[in-house]
Design an enzyme around this catalytic site. Structure first.
Site, PDB file in Angstrom:
ATOM      1  CE  LYS A 192      75.037  20.091 -73.232  1.00 19.35           C
ATOM      2  NZ  LYS A 192      76.964  19.594 -73.580  1.00 19.35           N
TER       3      LYS A 192
HETATM    4  P1  NAD Z   1      83.316  17.182 -64.715  1.00 13.06           P
HETATM    5  O1  NAD Z   1      82.300  17.737 -64.246  1.00 13.06           O
HETATM    6  O2  NAD Z   1      83.561  15.805 -65.063  1.00 13.06           O
HETATM    7  O3  NAD Z   1      84.573  18.072 -64.949  1.00 13.06           O
HETATM    8  C1  NAD Z   1      84.062  19.288 -65.193  1.00 13.06           C
HETATM    9  C2  NAD Z   1      86.347  19.954 -64.772  1.00 13.06           C
HETATM   10  O4  NAD Z   1      86.281  21.297 -64.695  1.00 13.06           O
HETATM   11  C3  NAD Z   1      86.269  19.657 -63.383  1.00 13.06           C
HETATM   12  O5  NAD Z   1      87.570  18.950 -63.097  1.00 13.06           O
HETATM   13  C4  NAD Z   1      86.219  20.635 -62.304  1.00 13.06           C
HETATM   14  O6  NAD Z   1      87.125  21.223 -61.459  1.00 13.06           O
HETATM   15  C5  NAD Z   1      86.969  21.560 -63.354  1.00 13.06           C
HETATM   16  N1  NAD Z   1      86.606  23.200 -63.387  1.00 13.06           N
HETATM   17  C6  NAD Z   1      85.131  23.865 -62.676  1.00 13.06           C
HETATM   18  N2  NAD Z   1      85.352  25.154 -62.944  1.00 13.06           N
HETATM   19  C7  NAD Z   1      87.126  24.774 -63.109  1.00 13.06           C
HETATM   20  C8  NAD Z   1      87.327  26.682 -63.287  1.00 13.06           C
HETATM   21  N3  NAD Z   1      86.741  27.485 -63.059  1.00 13.06           N
HETATM   22  N4  NAD Z   1      88.484  26.455 -63.542  1.00 13.06           N
HETATM   23  C9  NAD Z   1      89.655  25.288 -64.064  1.00 13.06           C
HETATM   24  N5  NAD Z   1      88.400  24.511 -63.698  1.00 13.06           N
HETATM   25  C10 NAD Z   1      87.544  24.819 -63.896  1.00 13.06           C
HETATM   26  O7  NAD Z   1      82.664  17.340 -66.554  1.00 13.06           O
HETATM   27  P2  NAD Z   1      83.039  16.440 -67.839  1.00 13.06           P
HETATM   28  O8  NAD Z   1      81.964  15.892 -68.339  1.00 13.06           O
HETATM   29  O9  NAD Z   1      85.033  16.288 -67.739  1.00 13.06           O
HETATM   30  O10 NAD Z   1      83.264  17.768 -68.880  1.00 13.06           O
HETATM   31  C11 NAD Z   1      84.099  19.086 -68.926  1.00 13.06           C
HETATM   32  C12 NAD Z   1      83.353  19.556 -69.586  1.00 13.06           C
HETATM   33  O11 NAD Z   1      83.445  18.952 -71.581  1.00 13.06           O
HETATM   34  C13 NAD Z   1      82.495  20.621 -70.062  1.00 13.06           C
HETATM   35  O12 NAD Z   1      82.585  21.700 -71.024  1.00 13.06           O
HETATM   36  C14 NAD Z   1      81.527  19.943 -71.027  1.00 13.06           C
HETATM   37  O13 NAD Z   1      80.245  20.247 -71.825  1.00 13.06           O
HETATM   38  C15 NAD Z   1      82.297  18.709 -72.648  1.00 13.06           C
HETATM   39  N6  NAD Z   1      81.740  17.529 -72.743  1.00 13.06           N
HETATM   40  C16 NAD Z   1      81.783  16.265 -71.679  1.00 13.06           C
HETATM   41  C17 NAD Z   1      81.304  15.312 -71.943  1.00 13.06           C
HETATM   42  C18 NAD Z   1      80.911  14.633 -71.626  1.00 13.06           C
HETATM   43  O14 NAD Z   1      80.480  13.105 -71.978  1.00 13.06           O
HETATM   44  N7  NAD Z   1      81.102  14.017 -70.194  1.00 13.06           N
HETATM   45  C19 NAD Z   1      80.304  15.294 -74.042  1.00 13.06           C
HETATM   46  C20 NAD Z   1      80.899  15.694 -74.369  1.00 13.06           C
HETATM   47  C21 NAD Z   1      81.745  17.467 -73.843  1.00 13.06           C
END
Ligand code: NAD
Length: 420
Positions: free
Chosen positions: A106
């Site tokens: 990561k």
């Molecule tokens: P993203 O950037 O698309 O979305 C992130 C979201 O979190 C946004 O809506 C943002 O407004 C919100 N956010 C940020 N700070 C915040 C706060 N303080 N309070 C409330 N909301 C807040 O990211 P993503 O890809 O959707 O990833 C989200 C989570 O899922 C992360 O923990 C990431 O590690 C995990 N994840 C993502 C993937 C993937 O395929 N994208 C895979 C596995 C895990």
């Protein structure tokens, strides 16, 4: 008792709990406690106004005994060594438990992307890729999107990386990143994969206890890739989204918020704030909303010992990585709240990343039905396996998931031994 653990300490605590439960060999434990490689780079980028800014980029490679390092790149001000190591460890367990031949990594850049133009973000991404150099590679370490990065970011990384290999070898390297746009070697279904996996697992959980998803209510934190896809894919079951929180605000409507409509709104405004079909609520009230299911899909350490007692839900489906602290976990257990742990719940992303990587290597294109069918089969199998382990060891699903992953990794180390 106040919690002072950072995510790295939290990841280690979860690891040791599971290692204790299976009496993991002390040697393997010492190996897995630490990342194999840690990269931290400072790199300069020319800003739109001509001045130079120096950014810090990270890539932590935790373990590659099962296959190449694999994991997302995050653009966020909180990105640092400790957080990246924790997230890399979680990637190792995740790949192992869904049985895909990847290890864990990561990284990302310490940056608030909202403060920069698209051109600046592109230059930051390209310069970071250049600074990483051969730290990444299609058979060595394969990045993917994470918080604040997406298919566009992957396309820039791909393009920059390919310029560092001889022209006649370029096509053979397009699997250096996954989560690419469809036209650049991406896979059908990768964009929605993590949310799709979350929903498949919620279905499994619901089927297990004959819990009807029709008219079930859910709340979502984070309405980016994972949150919005989970929300939109739950809608066809007749479930109702009642509250959403993101970095711009918290909203609620017990009559239901249409996830597709909210998605369009967030696409045009950048966040859920001022969404006209719901009322704005205090961020703390969000957690106390009346709902059956909570999908945290933003950042880590959200369900703490302070927040856990407020939750009224029956199920926490962890879309985000590390959203529940160990104390939060204990409280959820005491309150009888089910948890589908992050390492399983959001494994849809890495699973379809693996499918994309395979398609690239074989010059194949699978249709969405094939991708969805293979994803569902893998996640359901892992869910069943972990549920059985949890029963055998009388432990929660998180520990069950860790046990499944650790047994697989331990087995591989036992066969191979340690050189010299
Ligand atoms: P993203 O950037 O698309 O979305 C992130 C979201 O979190 C946004 O809506 C943002 O407004 C919100 N956010 C940020 N700070 C915040 C706060 N303080 N309070 C409330 N909301 C807040 O990211 P993503 O890809 O959707 O990833 C989200 C989570 O899922 C992360 O923990 C990431 O590690 C995990 N994840 C993502 C993937 C993937 O395929 N994208 C895979 C596995 C895990």
């Amino acid at each position: 008792m106040a919690e002072k653990l950072n995510v790295h300490e939290m990841a280690l605590m979860q690891f040791h709990n599971a290692a204790d439960a299976i009496n993991l060999s002390a040697d393997i434990r010492r190996i897995l406690e630490k990342p194999m490689n840690q990269f931290k780079v400072n790199f300069p980028v020319k800003m739109d106004d001509g001045h130079i800014q120096v950014f810090q980029g990270y890539r932590m490679q935790h373990n590659n005994v099962l296959g190449p390092f694999k994991g997302g790149l995050r653009y966020h001000p909180t990105v640092n060594t400790a957080e990246s190591i924790a997230l890399a460890m979680w990637m190792t367990w995740k790949s192992a438990l869904v049985d895909i031949p990847f290890g864990g990594a990561k990284g990302g850049i310490q940056i608030d992307p909202s403060q920069y133009s698209k051109g600046e973000i592109e230059r930051v991404t390209r310069r970071f890729t250049y600074a990483l150099g051969q730290t990444i590679g299609p058979e060595f370490d394969i990045p993917a999107p994470d918080v604040n990065t997406n298919a566009q970011t992957m396309a820039w990384i791909l393009d920059t990386y390919l310029l560092t290999v001889p022209p006649h070898e370029r096509h053979a390297h397009i699997h250096v990143v996954t989560g690419k746009p469809l036209g650049s070697g991406g896979s059908e279904g990768r964009d929605k994969a993590t949310g799709q996996g979350v929903v498949y697992l919620i279905e499994e959980w619901a089927n297990d206890r004959a819990f009807p998803l029709k008219n079930a209510t859910y709340m979502v934190q984070g309405f980016g890739n994972v949150g919005s896809w989970s929300a939109r894919l739950l809608k066809p079951f007749g479930a109702k989204m009642v509250a959403v929180q993101d970095h711009t605000g918290s909203i609620r409507n017990y009559k239901g918020i249409d996830p597709d409509d909210l998605y369009q709104y967030v696409q045009s405004t950048g966040g859920v704030k001022d969404y006209p079909q719901a009322e704005a609520i205090d961020p703390d009230d969000f957690f106390a909303s009346e709902a059956d299911i909570f999908i945290p899909a933003a950042l880590s350490e959200v369900i703490t010992e302070d927040i856990a007692p407020k939750l009224k839900v029956k199920l926490v489906a962890e879309g985000a990585n590390g959203p529940t602290t160990p104390h939060g976990d204990r409280i959820l257990r005491e309150h009888g709240v089910s948890v589908i742990p992050d390492v399983l719940c959001n494994a849809g992303g890495v699973t379809v990343s693996y499918f994309e990587w395979l398609q690239n290597k074989r010059s194949e294109f699978w249709d969405i039905e094939e991708v969805d069918m293979k994803l569902r089969r893998r996640l359901t199998k892992a869910y069943r396996h972990i549920t059985n382990i949890a029963k055998q060891h009388d432990c929660d699903l998180r520990t069950g998931a860790y046990i499944a992953a650790l047994l697989r990794i331990e087995n591989t180390y036992k066969h191979r031994g340690i050189f010299p």
